[in-house]
Motif scaffolding. Sequence first.
Motif, PDB file in Angstrom:
ATOM      1  N   ILE A 191      -0.112 -38.493 -86.386  1.00 32.36           N
ATOM      2  CA  ILE A 191      -0.736 -39.106 -85.209  1.00 32.36           C
ATOM      3  C   ILE A 191       0.329 -39.794 -84.352  1.00 32.36           C
ATOM      4  N   ALA A 192       1.229 -40.534 -84.987  1.00 35.88           N
ATOM      5  CA  ALA A 192       2.284 -41.231 -84.229  1.00 35.88           C
ATOM      6  C   ALA A 192       3.160 -40.215 -83.497  1.00 35.88           C
ATOM      7  N   GLN A 193       3.550 -39.165 -84.190  1.00 30.66           N
ATOM      8  CA  GLN A 193       4.400 -38.145 -83.557  1.00 30.66           C
ATOM      9  C   GLN A 193       3.662 -37.429 -82.431  1.00 30.66           C
ATOM     10  N   ASN A 194       2.372 -37.176 -82.623  1.00 34.10           N
ATOM     11  CA  ASN A 194       1.599 -36.491 -81.587  1.00 34.10           C
ATOM     12  C   ASN A 194       1.615 -37.296 -80.297  1.00 34.10           C
ATOM     13  N   PHE A 195       1.371 -38.616 -80.415  1.00 35.13           N
ATOM     14  CA  PHE A 195       1.390 -39.462 -79.222  1.00 35.13           C
ATOM     15  C   PHE A 195       2.766 -39.414 -78.555  1.00 35.13           C
ATOM     16  N   LEU A 196       3.837 -39.594 -79.357  1.00 37.05           N
ATOM     17  CA  LEU A 196       5.195 -39.654 -78.788  1.00 37.05           C
ATOM     18  C   LEU A 196       5.566 -38.326 -78.135  1.00 37.05           C
ATOM     19  N   LEU A 245       3.484 -35.972 -76.869  1.00 36.29           N
ATOM     20  CA  LEU A 245       2.725 -35.735 -75.632  1.00 36.29           C
ATOM     21  C   LEU A 245       3.214 -36.673 -74.527  1.00 36.29           C
ATOM     22  N   MET A 246       3.492 -37.916 -74.894  1.00 35.91           N
ATOM     23  CA  MET A 246       3.948 -38.898 -73.904  1.00 35.91           C
ATOM     24  C   MET A 246       5.234 -38.435 -73.216  1.00 35.91           C
ATOM     25  N   SER A 247       6.187 -37.938 -74.017  1.00 38.65           N
ATOM     26  CA  SER A 247       7.521 -37.673 -73.468  1.00 38.65           C
ATOM     27  C   SER A 247       7.803 -36.194 -73.233  1.00 38.65           C
ATOM     28  N   GLY A 248       7.070 -35.331 -73.924  1.00 35.58           N
ATOM     29  CA  GLY A 248       7.364 -33.897 -73.849  1.00 35.58           C
ATOM     30  C   GLY A 248       8.522 -33.510 -74.766  1.00 35.58           C
ATOM     31  N   ASN A 249       9.058 -34.492 -75.490  1.00 35.52           N
ATOM     32  CA  ASN A 249      10.196 -34.221 -76.388  1.00 35.52           C
ATOM     33  C   ASN A 249       9.818 -34.468 -77.842  1.00 35.52           C
ATOM     34  N   GLU A 250      10.561 -33.815 -78.714  1.00 33.70           N
ATOM     35  CA  GLU A 250      10.350 -34.019 -80.145  1.00 33.70           C
ATOM     36  C   GLU A 250      10.747 -35.464 -80.492  1.00 33.70           C
ATOM     37  N   PRO A 251       9.844 -36.250 -81.091  1.00 34.83           N
ATOM     38  CA  PRO A 251      10.192 -37.649 -81.371  1.00 34.83           C
ATOM     39  C   PRO A 251      11.207 -37.763 -82.504  1.00 34.83           C
ATOM     40  N   ASP A 252      12.084 -38.771 -82.421  1.00 33.41           N
ATOM     41  CA  ASP A 252      13.019 -38.968 -83.525  1.00 33.41           C
ATOM     42  C   ASP A 252      12.300 -39.697 -84.665  1.00 33.41           C
ATOM     43  N   ALA A 253      12.868 -39.539 -85.862  1.00 34.00           N
ATOM     44  CA  ALA A 253      12.182 -40.020 -87.073  1.00 34.00           C
ATOM     45  C   ALA A 253      12.008 -41.536 -87.062  1.00 34.00           C
ATOM     46  N   LYS A 254      13.020 -42.263 -86.599  1.00 35.68           N
ATOM     47  CA  LYS A 254      12.956 -43.725 -86.623  1.00 35.68           C
ATOM     48  C   LYS A 254      11.834 -44.235 -85.698  1.00 35.68           C
ATOM     49  N   THR A 255      11.785 -43.676 -84.477  1.00 30.94           N
ATOM     50  CA  THR A 255      10.757 -44.100 -83.518  1.00 30.94           C
ATOM     51  C   THR A 255       9.368 -43.811 -84.088  1.00 30.94           C
ATOM     52  N   ALA A 256       9.206 -42.621 -84.650  1.00 30.61           N
ATOM     53  CA  ALA A 256       7.896 -42.245 -85.202  1.00 30.61           C
ATOM     54  C   ALA A 256       7.522 -43.171 -86.359  1.00 30.61           C
ATOM     55  N   HIS A 257       8.508 -43.556 -87.160  1.00 30.11           N
ATOM     56  CA  HIS A 257       8.229 -44.418 -88.316  1.00 30.11           C
ATOM     57  C   HIS A 257       7.804 -45.816 -87.856  1.00 30.11           C
ATOM     58  N   VAL A 258       8.528 -46.376 -86.887  1.00 29.29           N
ATOM     59  CA  VAL A 258       8.182 -47.721 -86.390  1.00 29.29           C
ATOM     60  C   VAL A 258       6.781 -47.684 -85.765  1.00 29.29           C
ATOM     61  N   LEU A 259       6.530 -46.653 -84.966  1.00 29.92           N
ATOM     62  CA  LEU A 259       5.211 -46.571 -84.332  1.00 29.92           C
ATOM     63  C   LEU A 259       4.121 -46.425 -85.393  1.00 29.92           C
ATOM     64  N   ASP A 260       4.379 -45.581 -86.389  1.00 34.11           N
ATOM     65  CA  ASP A 260       3.404 -45.352 -87.454  1.00 34.11           C
ATOM     66  C   ASP A 260       3.054 -46.675 -88.159  1.00 34.11           C
ATOM     67  N   SER A 295       1.336 -44.260 -94.900  1.00 33.99           N
ATOM     68  CA  SER A 295       1.291 -43.744 -93.532  1.00 33.99           C
ATOM     69  C   SER A 295       0.038 -44.303 -92.847  1.00 33.99           C
ATOM     70  N   PHE A 296       0.010 -44.234 -91.516  1.00 35.41           N
ATOM     71  CA  PHE A 296      -1.189 -44.655 -90.793  1.00 35.41           C
ATOM     72  C   PHE A 296      -2.380 -43.792 -91.209  1.00 35.41           C
ATOM     73  N   GLU A 297      -2.147 -42.519 -91.473  1.00 29.97           N
ATOM     74  CA  GLU A 297      -3.255 -41.640 -91.872  1.00 29.97           C
ATOM     75  C   GLU A 297      -3.888 -42.146 -93.179  1.00 29.97           C
ATOM     76  N   GLU A 298      -3.050 -42.600 -94.118  1.00 27.99           N
ATOM     77  CA  GLU A 298      -3.598 -43.134 -95.377  1.00 27.99           C
ATOM     78  C   GLU A 298      -4.434 -44.388 -95.124  1.00 27.99           C
ATOM     79  N   THR A 299      -3.920 -45.255 -94.233  1.00 28.68           N
ATOM     80  CA  THR A 299      -4.662 -46.475 -93.898  1.00 28.68           C
ATOM     81  C   THR A 299      -5.995 -46.132 -93.237  1.00 28.68           C
ATOM     82  N   ALA A 300      -5.970 -45.171 -92.323  1.00 28.17           N
ATOM     83  CA  ALA A 300      -7.208 -44.786 -91.625  1.00 28.17           C
ATOM     84  C   ALA A 300      -8.225 -44.243 -92.640  1.00 28.17           C
ATOM     85  N   TYR A 301      -7.740 -43.451 -93.589  1.00 27.97           N
ATOM     86  CA  TYR A 301      -8.638 -42.924 -94.633  1.00 27.97           C
ATOM     87  C   TYR A 301      -9.231 -44.085 -95.426  1.00 27.97           C
ATOM     88  N   LEU A 302      -8.363 -45.029 -95.810  1.00 26.90           N
ATOM     89  CA  LEU A 302      -8.816 -46.208 -96.571  1.00 26.90           C
ATOM     90  C   LEU A 302      -9.929 -46.931 -95.811  1.00 26.90           C
TER      91      LEU A 302
END
Length: 381
Positions: free
Chosen positions: A162-167, A169-184, A49-56
């Motif tokens: 983090i990816a889901q939080n951005f999506l 807040l940006m849209s006001g909608n619950e992000p779908d899993a595929k979009t969140a994964h690609v963004l992540d 995940s991006f969080e793991e990379t950021a920790y690294l």
Amino acid sequence: MSATTTYPNYSPGLEGVIGGITNISEIVSETSTLIYRGYDVHELASKGSFEETAYLLLYGALPNRAQLDEFVTTLKNEREVPTEVYTALKQLPKDCHPMDIAKVGFAVYAPFDPDYAAPATDQDANRRKAVRILAKASTIVGNGHRIRNGHEPLKPKAEHTIAQNFLYLMSGNEPDAKTAHVLDSSLTLYAEHGYNASTFACRVTVATLSDIYSGIVTGIGTLKGPLHGGANEEAMKMIQEIGSVDRAEAWIRDALATKKKIMGFGHREYKKRDPRAIYLTKVAKELCVEKGQTQWSEIADILENVMETEKGIYPNVDFPAAYAYYVLGIPIDLYTPIFVIARVSGWSAHVLEQLANNRLIRPACIYEGPKSATWVPVDER
Ligand code: SDX
């Protein structure tokens, strides 16, 4: 430099100049490889995940389960920003670019950081600040977008990455899993890249013993330019301007004939392919098929082929990111701010590394101006 003069030890644009030693990432141009602290970026993007990379990047090693859980909990607890930040963002003109919103957001937040008063050299405080910066970046960008569009900021949700939080807040909608994964995975690819312009600028800032927030604001300002992070937005505008597959070849040949810079192509460090672009091109082209928008990937194919055959120049990470984000429905002016959400991790890792062994960064320059001007009083000039 005058046309006839060459100087030893001077390289325009500092090309090929070694600016420092780092343990954070390595770019190998010959093999089109990028590693973060020993790990291939393709492996990090596909398996972690991006969080793991950021920790690294921030702590120097991948987290174990307990460390990751604690890190993610801290990020979630630190995600909100004070209302004073939103109040400031509401004062900005509505046509203000989201990169300037991000810059203002971090500049206003800085004095509210609980470790604000800690000395610049306090590395524990700097790491705590780095985690807050990482946690707040997606909130500042996501809610900054809402405010700019006349909406109230939303409260981030604890369960989001983090990816889901951005999506969200940006849209006001619950992000779908595929979009969140690609963004992540794109955040992982964007997280770190050696002594690129914004990271170098960030290191220059903190090397004066200024604070980490000043470094981050410097980084955002530097990333904004279209020769750097701003290229992902410009690349999509270019693809849109081309508009249809049948226009692409003539457009690109004409652009090259008139010496236009093709946004999202070329790189100072990669003379062959950018490994991040290799990864993201596959993702972006699959997305275009899935979303029934293959015109963008077909235009991209034509630009890539002509650039390779005519110039021997390949896409960089910003080119596939542009049309991947587009088919995901992300507004174009948020592409470079997404780069910020990712790159704050790399900038912060470089701040910590710079301050662990600091020396003022101050290159020399060659003076070519007049040498013996004669003073004339103001009323006689
Ligand atoms: C990022 O450094 C990093 O690591 C940055 C980055 C990161 O993760 O931090 O990877 C992110 O910034 C990616 C780059 C995004 N920028 C763009 O896509 C803008 C378009 N690209 C170019 O302007 C250029 O390739 C740069 C800015 C990326 C690199 O510039 P250089 O190393 O100073 O190279 P140059 O402009 O001097 O070009 C060398 C030659 C020139 O031809 P000649 O005059 O020698 O005949 O290559 C040509 C250029 O005209 N060239 C291009 C081109 N890129 C290089 N020609 C047309 N289109 C291009 N995109």
